[in-house]
Write an enzyme that holds these catalytic residues in place. Sequence first.
Site, PDB file in Angstrom:
ATOM      1  N   ASP A  22       0.818  -1.147   0.080  1.00 26.97           N
ATOM      2  CA  ASP A  22       0.370  -0.061   0.113  1.00 26.97           C
ATOM      3  C   ASP A  22       0.812   1.210  -0.032  1.00 26.97           C
ATOM      4  O   ASP A  22       2.063   1.514   0.787  1.00 26.97           O
ATOM      5  CB  ASP A  22      -0.667  -0.113   1.301  1.00 26.97           C
TER       6      ASP A  22
ATOM      7  N   GLU B  60       1.153   0.002  -4.896  1.00 31.67           N
ATOM      8  CA  GLU B  60       0.555   1.069  -5.065  1.00 31.67           C
ATOM      9  C   GLU B  60       1.471   2.145  -4.879  1.00 31.67           C
ATOM     10  O   GLU B  60       1.970   2.637  -3.892  1.00 31.67           O
ATOM     11  CB  GLU B  60      -0.686   1.088  -4.142  1.00 31.67           C
TER      12      GLU B  60
END
Length: 594
Positions: free
Chosen positions: A262, A299
Amino acid sequence: MNGLATQANPPATPGRGVHGDFTVWAPEARRVRVRVGGVDHPMERDARGRWHATVDGAGPGSDYAYLLDEGERPLPDPRSLRQPRGVHSASRVYDHDEFVWADGHWTGRPLAGGVVYELHVGTFTPEGTLTAAVDRIDHLVELGVTHVELMPLNAFDGTHGWGYDGVLWSAVHEPYGGPDALKGFVDTCHRHGIAVLLDVVYNHLGPSGAYLPRFGPYFSGENAWGPSLNLDGPHSDPVRALVIEGALDWLRHYHLDGLRLDAVHALRDDRAVPILAELSAEVDALAAGLGRPLSLIAESDRNDPRTVLPREAGGMGMTAQWSDDLHHALHIALTGEKHGYYADFAGPRVLADVLRRVFLHDGGPSSFRGRRHGAPVDTHLIPGHRFLGYLSTHDQIGNRARGDRMGEHLSPGLLTCGAAIVFCSPYTPMIFMGEEWGATTPWPFFASFTDPDLVEGVRTGRRREFAALGWDEEEIPDPMDPATRDAAVLDWSEVDREAGRLILDTYRSLIALRRAEPELSDPRLDRFRVDADREGRRLVLTRGSLRVVCNLSEEQTVVELDAAPRELLLANGYPRIDGAALDVPGEFFAIVRV
């Protein structure tokens, strides 16, 4: 225990109490004790700031916690594997070797050529557990996905939440079923030929139960979510080790096939070898030892191609990264929305341009950032499978005020046109759960923190944020109301409705065709051609001998191809073919061979 399980389950990491041995890093503490079964035991410090103790009779099933200095409340283990009573309570010793695996046949799946399905355990089924999710794996098999990407499962405060407010990075959230339930889910997926990826969050901690900083200098500076992980300052070696060893443990002990990392742009790291490159090297070594591919998907908001370049070429060595630019271009082409960050993607030919070059912001100006942003992708060097393409993600739905999906607003024709573009592109396609039947259930932000002040702060802050953007407060769901989570649970009865069946059948057909026709999954961006009309509403994707024709307008139109079609492979309507011309209805796609 089969051969693969033996290879993948070496002895548990020392210091987690499996054999009565406890270890914790607390370099600034003057005194540390471990409480096991209600009895406190002194610990001894070594030169590296680690404290050690051996407790006779302790082992799997024992509850334990650490006490730092004088008068400190007992704290859960920063490396805890199980939190049966929540993140504010004692940890429990867990032995990885007690689970008997049945996936000895599993040799893994590479990401290239795959189809990813993003799944949130807490809303995939009404029960919201990993065990209940197992009962829906047949749906994923019939859909044709190759990889399931589980949203974060590490322990967070409360029962329901997105998972990005986790505070114990190695403990499986107990309301989802705990560690054995995750292993059972992975084991079943492997038995059905599906790889499993896990979303992990190392860029911040949640606001409740974040005791990690009490143990040592784990954080330094700030990022958008609060304290930033100490990756390059004094005492950062053990911090980096916590991340890397934790990531490897997910892959090794849970037989996972990869991790989604993330918001890696929030990992501040000035080391000569950044932690992403260090992690990718360790994961590659583990993959070689296990004899199966392991993937790392980042990401990143940087639009930096180096993220997916191999380490030997000066990159970070990530297997792939999400491509939000492609999502934004598709979203505005399908919905017409132009507010916020979508404004930059409003040009008539933006979708075609982004399909060709991956990033819109590849060194040029970004209006919502107020500066130039990104760098160009060398489409001769970097294959498209290193970028995930999608119509929806948890972020792009959940960060809307109501959490409304495209299925609520668009016709089946437009939804399947968007899917055709994603599945027939050189990119790795990703589906957000329910998208495959045009789900209309909302998916807004929700949480279930236990601290009353935090509950009110989250509730007020969320409403203030969206009210400032012009939303009526009455339209903004209360993120702390259990009904908000309940409304986000997938309504599986939608699959049996006419529109749901049509969209689902189209998704299944597109995935099957992508598998049957290698030209559709060819990742070479320099062999991918996209032609569009002046308005950008009629596109033709060239995939070798195949042409993907999309009419995103409502008007019937004639599309001229470079050669006469010899075969119609798939369509969501009925075109009229006259030589090289296709007379097609509005909101239509067709895949033809020329």
